[in-house]
Design a protein around this motif. Structure first.
Motif, PDB file in Angstrom:
ATOM      1  N   GLY A   9      70.341  54.574  70.474  1.00 57.66           N
ATOM      2  CA  GLY A   9      71.153  55.798  70.366  1.00 57.66           C
ATOM      3  C   GLY A   9      70.426  56.925  69.647  1.00 57.66           C
ATOM      4  O   GLY A   9      70.899  58.065  69.625  1.00 57.66           O
ATOM      5  N   VAL A  10      69.260  56.620  69.054  1.00 54.43           N
ATOM      6  CA  VAL A  10      68.586  57.645  68.244  1.00 54.43           C
ATOM      7  C   VAL A  10      68.143  58.837  69.113  1.00 54.43           C
ATOM      8  O   VAL A  10      68.401  59.997  68.766  1.00 54.43           O
ATOM      9  CB  VAL A  10      67.376  57.041  67.487  1.00 54.43           C
ATOM     10  CG1 VAL A  10      66.589  58.131  66.765  1.00 54.43           C
ATOM     11  CG2 VAL A  10      67.845  55.977  66.499  1.00 54.43           C
TER      12      VAL A  10
ATOM     13  N   ASP B 236      70.785  54.539  58.510  1.00 52.58           N
ATOM     14  CA  ASP B 236      70.444  55.953  58.332  1.00 52.58           C
ATOM     15  C   ASP B 236      71.201  56.768  59.397  1.00 52.58           C
ATOM     16  O   ASP B 236      70.646  57.180  60.407  1.00 52.58           O
ATOM     17  CB  ASP B 236      68.910  56.032  58.487  1.00 52.58           C
ATOM     18  CG  ASP B 236      68.327  57.410  58.416  1.00 52.58           C
ATOM     19  OD1 ASP B 236      69.037  58.344  58.039  1.00 52.58           O
ATOM     20  OD2 ASP B 236      67.123  57.531  58.743  1.00 52.58           O
ATOM     21  N   GLU B 237      72.488  56.966  59.153  1.00 51.57           N
ATOM     22  CA  GLU B 237      73.367  57.676  60.098  1.00 51.57           C
ATOM     23  C   GLU B 237      74.087  58.776  59.330  1.00 51.57           C
ATOM     24  O   GLU B 237      74.485  58.563  58.187  1.00 51.57           O
ATOM     25  CB  GLU B 237      74.431  56.726  60.666  1.00 51.57           C
ATOM     26  CG  GLU B 237      73.891  55.518  61.382  1.00 51.57           C
ATOM     27  CD  GLU B 237      74.994  54.564  61.858  1.00 51.57           C
ATOM     28  OE1 GLU B 237      74.707  53.740  62.712  1.00 51.57           O
ATOM     29  OE2 GLU B 237      76.144  54.664  61.356  1.00 51.57           O
ATOM     30  N   HIS B 238      74.292  59.913  59.977  1.00 48.73           N
ATOM     31  CA  HIS B 238      74.827  61.054  59.243  1.00 48.73           C
ATOM     32  C   HIS B 238      75.840  61.839  60.050  1.00 48.73           C
ATOM     33  O   HIS B 238      75.674  62.021  61.261  1.00 48.73           O
ATOM     34  CB  HIS B 238      73.671  61.974  58.820  1.00 48.73           C
ATOM     35  CG  HIS B 238      72.617  61.217  58.080  1.00 48.73           C
ATOM     36  ND1 HIS B 238      72.692  60.971  56.729  1.00 48.73           N
ATOM     37  CD2 HIS B 238      71.501  60.568  58.529  1.00 48.73           C
ATOM     38  CE1 HIS B 238      71.657  60.235  56.375  1.00 48.73           C
ATOM     39  NE2 HIS B 238      70.917  59.972  57.439  1.00 48.73           N
TER      40      HIS B 238
ATOM     41  N   ARG C 222      72.608  58.963  64.606  1.00 47.60           N
ATOM     42  CA  ARG C 222      71.731  57.873  64.165  1.00 47.60           C
ATOM     43  C   ARG C 222      70.278  58.351  64.131  1.00 47.60           C
ATOM     44  O   ARG C 222      69.762  58.787  65.152  1.00 47.60           O
ATOM     45  CB  ARG C 222      71.819  56.684  65.128  1.00 47.60           C
ATOM     46  CG  ARG C 222      73.224  56.188  65.366  1.00 47.60           C
ATOM     47  CD  ARG C 222      73.196  54.891  66.158  1.00 47.60           C
ATOM     48  NE  ARG C 222      73.300  53.747  65.266  1.00 47.60           N
ATOM     49  CZ  ARG C 222      72.956  52.502  65.600  1.00 47.60           C
ATOM     50  NH1 ARG C 222      72.430  52.245  66.776  1.00 47.60           N
ATOM     51  NH2 ARG C 222      73.108  51.508  64.743  1.00 47.60           N
ATOM     52  N   LEU C 223      69.646  58.233  62.969  1.00 48.27           N
ATOM     53  CA  LEU C 223      68.232  58.625  62.876  1.00 48.27           C
ATOM     54  C   LEU C 223      67.344  57.402  62.570  1.00 48.27           C
ATOM     55  O   LEU C 223      66.209  57.341  63.027  1.00 48.27           O
ATOM     56  CB  LEU C 223      68.056  59.728  61.828  1.00 48.27           C
ATOM     57  CG  LEU C 223      68.879  61.001  62.134  1.00 48.27           C
ATOM     58  CD1 LEU C 223      68.790  62.007  61.003  1.00 48.27           C
ATOM     59  CD2 LEU C 223      68.425  61.658  63.439  1.00 48.27           C
ATOM     60  N   LEU C 224      67.874  56.468  61.810  1.00 49.08           N
ATOM     61  CA  LEU C 224      67.309  55.115  61.653  1.00 49.08           C
ATOM     62  C   LEU C 224      65.799  55.082  61.410  1.00 49.08           C
ATOM     63  O   LEU C 224      65.069  54.307  62.031  1.00 49.08           O
ATOM     64  CB  LEU C 224      67.667  54.253  62.878  1.00 49.08           C
ATOM     65  CG  LEU C 224      69.177  54.146  63.170  1.00 49.08           C
ATOM     66  CD1 LEU C 224      69.418  53.243  64.384  1.00 49.08           C
ATOM     67  CD2 LEU C 224      69.928  53.612  61.961  1.00 49.08           C
TER      68      LEU C 224
ATOM     69  N   LEU D 280      66.511  69.312  60.940  1.00 47.46           N
ATOM     70  CA  LEU D 280      65.057  69.118  60.766  1.00 47.46           C
ATOM     71  C   LEU D 280      64.624  67.762  61.318  1.00 47.46           C
ATOM     72  O   LEU D 280      63.620  67.643  62.022  1.00 47.46           O
ATOM     73  CB  LEU D 280      64.702  69.155  59.267  1.00 47.46           C
ATOM     74  CG  LEU D 280      64.552  70.531  58.623  1.00 47.46           C
ATOM     75  CD1 LEU D 280      64.545  70.393  57.098  1.00 47.46           C
ATOM     76  CD2 LEU D 280      63.264  71.194  59.096  1.00 47.46           C
ATOM     77  N   ARG D 281      65.395  66.746  60.992  1.00 48.68           N
ATOM     78  CA  ARG D 281      65.005  65.387  61.377  1.00 48.68           C
ATOM     79  C   ARG D 281      65.210  65.160  62.881  1.00 48.68           C
ATOM     80  O   ARG D 281      64.331  64.645  63.569  1.00 48.68           O
ATOM     81  CB  ARG D 281      65.803  64.369  60.548  1.00 48.68           C
ATOM     82  CG  ARG D 281      65.583  64.516  59.039  1.00 48.68           C
ATOM     83  CD  ARG D 281      66.299  63.420  58.258  1.00 48.68           C
ATOM     84  NE  ARG D 281      65.690  62.123  58.458  1.00 48.68           N
ATOM     85  CZ  ARG D 281      66.305  60.966  58.251  1.00 48.68           C
ATOM     86  NH1 ARG D 281      67.563  60.934  57.863  1.00 48.68           N
ATOM     87  NH2 ARG D 281      65.673  59.824  58.438  1.00 48.68           N
TER      88      ARG D 281
END
Ligand SMILES: Nc1nc2c(c(CN[C@H]3C=C[C@H](O)[C@@H]3O)cn2[C@@H]2O[C@H](COP(=O)(O)O)[C@@H](O)[C@H]2O)c(=O)[nH]1
Length: 477
Positions: free
Chosen positions: A31-32, A333-335, A345-347, A419-420
Motif C-alpha cells: 500500500g505504500v 509508520d502510518e500517518h 503508509r510509509l513504512l 516530503l516523505r
C-alpha cells in the motif's frame, strides 16, 4: 482517501468474489506506493519537476552502471556484516536490530561536537555510528566471553571499500538541467553537485587523533575536540560508568535480552551507545522502548527469533513488510493525512529491513524475496535532500525557508508527510524512466535508494551540501 477513491480492500474482496480465490502465496502489496501517489496528487507544498527527474534518471543510471552498483555494494561497506551462509541467524538478527534503531541521527551541533562512536580507531557519525556501536558491543561481548562466536563480524580490516569507487564520482557527466527549479536552489550543472571531492570513504569517519589542536580546549585524542577537560563523556556519570565493566557481555542482538527489563536498561544502552563527544545519541529512551517492544512481540509471536519472523514471510518481501507493520507498533509508520480516510503508509524501517536483508544475503537464503521489486524507496531525511539538490523535488517558499533555517518540522505534519510521500513517488518515477530508457536495466527502487543515499553521504563528506535536509525528530526514520 478522498470519497471518490475506491477502497483497495473492497476492490480486493470484489475481485476475489468475481475472479475466484487468489493463489495462496499471492501477496497484494504494502500500500505504500499507492498512498505515496495519492499524497503526491494532493500535495501543494512539495512538487516534482518532471524535466529534472528525467534528466536525473539518465545520470543515475549512467553512474550506477559506471560504478557497477548492485545489491552487493551493501556488504562492501566496511561496517556492514557479511553472513557466514544463507541461513546465518545471527546476521539476520543483527540486521533486524540495525533497522529497529535506524532513525534520527542528525544533530544541530558542529561536526566535532556531535554524537559520534569510536570504533577500532575511527570515529563514526550518523547512521554509521549506529552500525559501529552495535559492532563494538558485539566485539566486547565476544571478548568478555573469551570466545569468537561472532565470526560473521570478524572480517573487518578497518580500511574497507565503500562500494563507491571514488567519492568525487559525481562528475558532472549528468545531463539535462536539473537545476531549473523555481526557487533557484537547484544544481545548475544538471544535477549531482559537481565534485564532492571527499576522501573516498562512504561513512563519515574520521581517524582517531587526526584533529589538529587549535589550542582552544583539550584535544581528547579521538579526533574530537571536547573543549573541556579532555575526558570523554558518555552521558552517564562516573559511578554509573564504573558499574558497567568495559568488556561486558551485552547481548545486543538477542530479543530475549531486549525484553528483559532488568538487563536491558537505559544505563546499558547509554553504555552501548557511549559517545566520543559530550552529545548523547538522540532518542535513547525511545530506542529502549523499541527494543523492549520488539523483544516482546518476537517472543509472543515468533518464538523469540528474528529468523522465524523472516521465515514466516515465506520469501515475500511484501508479506514481511506487512507482518512487521501488523505485529510491531514500532514499525507501523502510518500517518493521518487530511482528506484521506485511512492512514498513509510509509513504512520506512520495515521496508529498509527487508531491503537490507535482501542485499546482505545477496538475494539468497533469508534474503531470497521473489517480490523485492515491490518495495519502495525508504522515506528518510537524506534521500529527499538529494532529490531536492537534483531539482527533482521542490518546495513551497514557506517550506523551503523552514528547511533552510533548520527549524523543526513536526512528525506527522502535513509538510512532513508530503516530503516523505513525494520522495517515494519521485523515486518511482526515476525507476520508471530508467526502465523506459533502458529496458534491460536491473534496477529497482531499493537500488536507486541505496545509490542516492550513498551519493548524498559522499556529497556531505565532501562538504558540498547545497541544501539542508529537513529536521524531524521521530522514531520512523
Ligand atoms: N533512504 C535511505 N535512508 C537511509 C539509508 C541508510 C543506510 N543504509 C545503508 C544500506 C545501504 C546503503 O548503501 C547504506 O549503506 C540510513 N538511512 C537513513 O538516513 C538517515 C541517517 O542519515 P545520516 O544522519 O546522514 O547518517 C536516517 O533517517 C536513516 O534511517 C538508506 O540506505 N536509504
Amino acid at each position: 482517501m478522498s470519497d471518490d477513491e475506491a477502497d483497495p480492500e473492497l476492490l480486493a474482496l470484489l475481485r476475489q468474489h468475481f475472479l475466484g480465490k487468489p493463489a495462496a502465496d499471492a501477496e497484494p502489496n504494502t500500500g505504500v506506493l499507492q498512498d505515496a501517489e495519492a499524497v503526491y496528487d494532493d500535495s501543494i507544498d512539495v512538487a516534482i519537476d518532471m524535466r529534472s527527474t528525467k534528466a536525473a534518471a539518465q545520470t543515475i543510471h549512467a553512474q550506477m552502471q559506471r560504478k557497477e552498483f548492485s545489491a552487493g555494494s551493501w556488504s562492501s561497506h566496511e561496517l556492514h556484516p557479511t553472513p557466514s551462509g544463507p541461513d546465518d541467524e545471527e546476521t539476520v538478527a543483527f540486521v533486524f536490530v540495525l533497522d529497529l534503531l535506524n532513525f534520527s541521527f542528525w544533530s544541530d551541533l558542529p561536526d566535532e561536537e556531535r554524537f559520534a562512536i569510536e570504533y577500532r580507531g575511527r570515529i563514526w557519525t550518523g547512521y554509521w555510528s549506529l552500525v559501529a556501536a552495535l559492532r563494538r558491543a558485539l566485539d566486547e561481548a565476544n571478548d568478555a566471553n573469551g570466545s569468537s562466536n561472532g565470526a560473521a563480524y570478524d572480517a573487518i580490516d578497518g580500511e574497507g571499500d565503500s562500494g563507491i569507487d571514488d567519492a568525487s564520482g559525481l562528475d558532472g557527466a549528468s545531463t539535462g538541467e536539473a537545476g531549473s527549479v523555481s526557487d533557484g536552489r537547484g544544481v545548475a550543472d544538471g544535477g549531482f553537485a559537481g565534485e564532492s571531492g571527499s576522501a573516498g570513504e562512504s561513512g563519515s569517519a574520521g581517524e582517531v587523533g587526526s584533529s589538529a589542536d587549535d589550542g582552544n580546549g583539550a584535544d581528547d585524542g579521538n579526533g574530537v575536540e571536547s573543549g573541556s577537560d579532555g575526558e570523554h563523556n558518555s552521558g552517564i556519570d562516573e559511578t554509573e560508568q564504573a558499574a558497567i565493566p568495559k568488556k561486558r557481555k551485552i547481548a545486543i542482538t538477542s530479543p530475549d535480552f531486549w525484553k528483559n527489563e532488568d538487563e536491558c536498561t537505559l544505563e546499558i544502552l547509554r553504555h552501548v551507545f557511549r559517545s566520543a563527544t559530550e552529545e548523547e545519541m538522540p532518542m535513547l529512551a525511545e530506542r529502549l522502548d523499541c527494543l523492549r517492544d520488539a523483544g516482546r512481540v518476537l517472543s509472543h509471536h515468533y518464538d523469540g527469533s528474528v529468523a522465524n519472523l523472516v521465515r514466516a514471510a515465506d520469501g515475500s518481501a511484501v508479506r514481511l513488510v506487512n507482518l512487521l507493520a501488523r505485529d510491531f507498533p514500532c514499525f507501523r509508520d502510518e500517518h493521518f493525512f487530511a482528506g484521506r480516510r485511512r492512514p498513509v503508509r510509509l513504512l520506512k524501517r520495515a521496508q529498509i529491513f527487508v531491503a537490507d536483508v535482501w542485499a546482505c544475503f545477496g538475494g539468497q537464503g533469508f534474503g531470497a524475496f521473489r517480490d523485492i521489486d515491490k518495495i519502495t524507496m525508504f522515506a528518510d531525511y537524506r534521500v529527499p535532500q538529494i532529490l531536492n539538490t537534483l531539482g527533482c523535488l521542490y518546495y513551497s517558499p514557506s517550506l523551503a525557508a523552514t528547511i533552510s533555517r533548520g527549524a523543526l518540522i513536526e512528525s506527522g505534519s502535513r509538510w512532513e508527510v508530503q516530503l516523505r510521500a513525494c520522495s517515494i513517488w519521485c523515486v518511482e518515477l526515476l525507476r520508471r524512466e530508467i526502465v523506459k530508457q533502458h529496458p534491460d536495466a536491473k534496477v529497482n527502487a531499493v537500488l536507486i535508494d541505496f545509490f542516492l543515499y550513498d551519493t548524498m553521504k559522499e556529497i556531505e563528506a565532501g562538504g558540498k551540501e547545497t541544501v539542508r535536509h529537513h529536521r524531524t525528530r521521530s522514531i520512523w526514520y
